[in-house]
Design a protein around this motif. Sequence first.
Motif, PDB file in Angstrom:
ATOM      1  N   ASN A  98     100.843  31.722 -35.209  1.00  0.00           N
ATOM      2  CA  ASN A  98      99.648  32.550 -35.360  1.00  0.00           C
ATOM      3  C   ASN A  98      99.741  33.744 -34.404  1.00  0.00           C
ATOM      4  N   SER A  99      99.766  34.945 -34.975  1.00  0.00           N
ATOM      5  CA  SER A  99      99.914  36.151 -34.160  1.00  0.00           C
ATOM      6  C   SER A  99      98.715  36.384 -33.239  1.00  0.00           C
ATOM      7  N   SER A 100      97.569  35.826 -33.583  1.00  0.00           N
ATOM      8  CA  SER A 100      96.363  36.037 -32.774  1.00  0.00           C
ATOM      9  C   SER A 100      96.538  35.500 -31.361  1.00  0.00           C
ATOM     10  N   ILE A 101      97.338  34.459 -31.210  1.00  0.00           N
ATOM     11  CA  ILE A 101      97.567  33.892 -29.873  1.00  0.00           C
ATOM     12  C   ILE A 101      98.181  34.943 -28.956  1.00  0.00           C
ATOM     13  N   TYR A 102      99.159  35.682 -29.489  1.00  0.00           N
ATOM     14  CA  TYR A 102      99.793  36.738 -28.702  1.00  0.00           C
ATOM     15  C   TYR A 102      98.776  37.812 -28.323  1.00  0.00           C
ATOM     16  N   SER A 111      94.227  32.719 -20.297  1.00  0.00           N
ATOM     17  CA  SER A 111      95.642  33.102 -20.368  1.00  0.00           C
ATOM     18  C   SER A 111      96.566  31.920 -20.097  1.00  0.00           C
ATOM     19  N   ILE A 112      96.134  30.985 -19.276  1.00  0.00           N
ATOM     20  CA  ILE A 112      96.960  29.802 -18.992  1.00  0.00           C
ATOM     21  C   ILE A 112      97.188  28.993 -20.268  1.00  0.00           C
ATOM     22  N   ALA A 169     100.670  27.868 -25.269  1.00  0.00           N
ATOM     23  CA  ALA A 169     100.774  27.856 -26.731  1.00  0.00           C
ATOM     24  C   ALA A 169     101.932  28.713 -27.206  1.00  0.00           C
ATOM     25  N   ILE A 170     102.133  29.848 -26.562  1.00  0.00           N
ATOM     26  CA  ILE A 170     103.232  30.733 -26.957  1.00  0.00           C
ATOM     27  C   ILE A 170     104.580  30.092 -26.662  1.00  0.00           C
TER      28      ILE A 170
END
Length: 262
Positions: A179-183, A166-167, A172-173
């Motif tokens: 890239n929606s996958s990061i969320y 999560s860190i 990245a966010i």
Amino acid sequence: MTLEEDILIEKFIKGLLDKKEKELFIEKMKTDDSFRKKVSLEEELINRLNEKSWHFIKNTNSDELKDIELFFKDKTNDNIKESISRASKNYHSKKNKKRFVFYFAASIALLVSLFYYNLSSGSSPYELYENYIDRENIPSLIDRNDNNPLSKAETLFNEKKYKEASIIFSKAINSKPTNSSIYLYLAISQIELQQYTLAEQTLNKLINSNLIDSEKGYWYKSLLFLKLNSIEQSKELLNLIVKNNYFNHNKAKILLNQLNKE
């Protein structure tokens, strides 16, 4: 499952493989769990039902066919499919027509009843969350660049090291990812860490973004509310998904039916 594999399974069931082909087939079943389950299920569908079941074809609409197809793919139904596979040992081969058409008819004849029975079986919100979260099928971020932090984060995620993952995803966010996958990886990591408010904020960011897959946020947010036992909020989002044909709208329909049975 490819057409070639379908034909191969048909030949195996009918005993039409030569010695070498049969050896390779059995080896594939030993090493490929999904293939082995497919073989067992097809064998049962072909052997269990006779031609009297064909009338189901004429009385089944397209929406039901979509539900049956989804039944096969949905992990929540694995227990039923495994029971069918085990039951196959108690039945003998019967005369049948071309495998493809028969498989289509047999699938409907057997699974129409099982599918709707399954919808009526109760599950706790937590169990439903676990059944539908589907962590393994989020598009991968791993690439050939060993120094890519997102690749490292996904590896940590897969190892259930959610705090460390999560860190990296949070950083990245903050860099405005495309890239929606990061969320999604971050939101699920936060849910696993019981950081539910942060997870909701992450999914809201995805929903309000301009990303092409932003609508995925509604599905995962509905599951977040499910995990929190906020059933009405979850159902509200699921209805929105169904109404607008958003991501996973067929699964949303099934989940709504399950929740309404509670």
